[in-house]
Design an enzyme around this catalytic site. Structure first.
Site, short mmCIF file in Angstrom:
data_model
loop_
_atom_site.label_atom_id
_atom_site.label_comp_id
_atom_site.label_asym_id
_atom_site.label_seq_id
_atom_site.Cartn_x
_atom_site.Cartn_y
_atom_site.Cartn_z
N TYR A 111 41.38 30.03 39.66
CA TYR A 111 42.13 31.27 39.42
C TYR A 111 43.01 31.16 38.18
CZ TYR A 111 40.45 33.14 43.82
OH TYR A 111 39.64 33.61 44.82
N ASN A 123 33.56 35.50 40.11
CA ASN A 123 34.11 36.35 39.05
C ASN A 123 35.30 35.69 38.36
OD1 ASN A 123 35.01 37.02 41.82
ND2 ASN A 123 36.57 38.21 40.76
N HIS A 170 28.11 34.30 45.45
CA HIS A 170 29.55 34.61 45.51
C HIS A 170 29.83 35.94 46.22
CE1 HIS A 170 33.73 34.29 44.70
NE2 HIS A 170 33.75 35.43 44.05
N HIS A 228 36.30 44.42 48.04
CA HIS A 228 35.00 44.13 47.40
C HIS A 228 33.81 44.74 48.15
CE1 HIS A 228 37.16 41.50 44.75
NE2 HIS A 228 37.48 40.65 45.69
FE LIG Z 1 35.57 36.54 43.79
#
Ligand SMILES: [Fe+2]
Length: 366
Positions: free
Chosen positions: A102, A136, A221, A231
């Site tokens: 991250y 991502n 993912h 999501h």
């Molecule tokens: Fe993700």
């Protein structure tokens, strides 16, 4: 008063009827703390170098295939997840379903956070294979600060053995580990017909020899079956592209991350739709994989707590807690999956399923 009571009973009958009609799985009532996860400070001891040149690295060949873990980050909750995992003496490999450090959430995509994450995970990664899936948060695409090449930090730091499986790109590949053939797909590389990933997967599935590797596992993912609002349906286009192959080749289980929670599906497929026939609902399918989301490593973005209601019929169990999964292959016909949540001791299982192999023993197991 009489009318109110009558309305109450009619309401109760309606709710019960709805529950029966939906035939859904279990939404856990477990109560957990919901405050945001806090990043560990840069001087935390877990960011110190773990392995020096004199460390004797043991070789492991335990029967447990591995742990499934995703969206880890580097918070105090991340540390709890990894500590629980490291407490399992039998885990022999870690299958990681994407979103690593991250670092892209820090100003200018601060790559110091890539360094600290590398040292944080070293307590496990130095001793056993980590099989990487890319998420991502690995894109690091930031043209506003002059970085227009996606995946640059992760591509230098986390190479994969992609060429050994005939892949032409680092982000999708296969490995064989224990008695499993593991296929890693790339949610953020192109996968439409005629693309390199499409062609590679098509040929890769034909190479799988179930007599050599009885278990066929796919990692990605963005999940194809997730009933959380976070999501929601982001994996839908890849599902449409590839799901029929998962059924055709009798994939045993598909693991994904991305959604910061846990969920396990029944064996379902949704491959009958042809634009005009309206057959666009998931149906029970004994040749289909079980879909498991384990994006619950503990990153600073926090848990995904909002779920779609009512719980869809394909969803067998869901809970918004941090944790990790263990996939324990017993033999060529049976494997045990267990999900451990952080709030419990490392030996407490919050959800589990005995899976039977789709190729050798395709019983109705979910
Ligand atoms: Fe993700």
């Amino acid at each position: 008063m009489g009318n109110q009571r009558r309305e109450f009973y009619w309401g109760l009958i309606f709710v019960l009827g709805l529950a029966v009609q939906c035939n859904a799985g279990v939404t856990s009532t477990y109560r957990r703390r919901l405050e945001a996860s806090a990043d560990m400070p840069l001087d935390a001891d877990v960011f110190q170098l773990f392995v020096d040149d004199n460390t004797d690295i043991p070789q492991q060949d335990a029967p447990v295939l591995g742990t499934f873990l995703g969206d880890l980050g580097q918070t105090f909750d991340s540390n709890s997840t990894l500590t629980h995992y490291n407490a399992n003496p039998n885990a022999a490999a870690l299958l990681y379903v994407g979103d690593f450090s991250y670092a892209d959430n820090y100003p200018y995509h601060d790559n110091v956070r890539w360094d600290t994450w590398g040292r944080f995970t070293e307590s496990s990664a130095a001793f056993q294979p980590w099989i990487w899936t890319f998420g991502n948060h690995e894109l690091d695409f930031a043209p506003e600060i002059g970085e227009s090449t996606p995946f640059k930090p992760v591509s230098y730091r986390y190479p994969t053995p992609y060429s050994a499986s005939g892949s032409t790109e680092q982000y999708y590949y296969s490995v064989r580990r224990a008695s499993a053939h593991i296929i890693v797909l790339a949610s953020y590389s192109s996968y439409g017909k005629y693309t390199p990933q499409y062609s590679w997967l098509q040929s890769e599935l034909k190479k799988v020899n179930r007599t050599v590797t009885p278990w066929l596992i796919v990692l990605m993912h963005a999940p194809w079956y997730s009933s959380y609002k976070s999501h929601y349906m982001e994996g839908e286009t890849m599902r449409v592209q590839f799901e029929a192959w998962m059924v055709q080749y009798k994939v045993d289980v598909v693991f994904a991350g991305h959604v910061h929670a846990y969920e396990r599906s029944h064996r379902v497929s949704n491959i009958a739709y042809n634009i005009t026939n309206a057959n666009c609902s998931p149906v029970s399918d004994n040749n289909a994989p079980v879909y498991i989301t384990v994006g619950d490593g503990g990153n600073a973005e926090g848990l995904s707590t909002e779920m779609t209601q009512p719980q869809p019929s394909y969803s067998a169990f869901r809970e918004a807690s941090f944790g990790h999964g263990i996939f324990d292959i017993k033999n060529k016909t049976h494997a045990l999956f267990e999900w451990h949540r952080n709030q419990d001791g490392d030996d407490v299982v919050a959800d589990s399923l005995w899976l039977t192999n789709r190729y050798f023993n395709p019983t109705k197991d979910s």
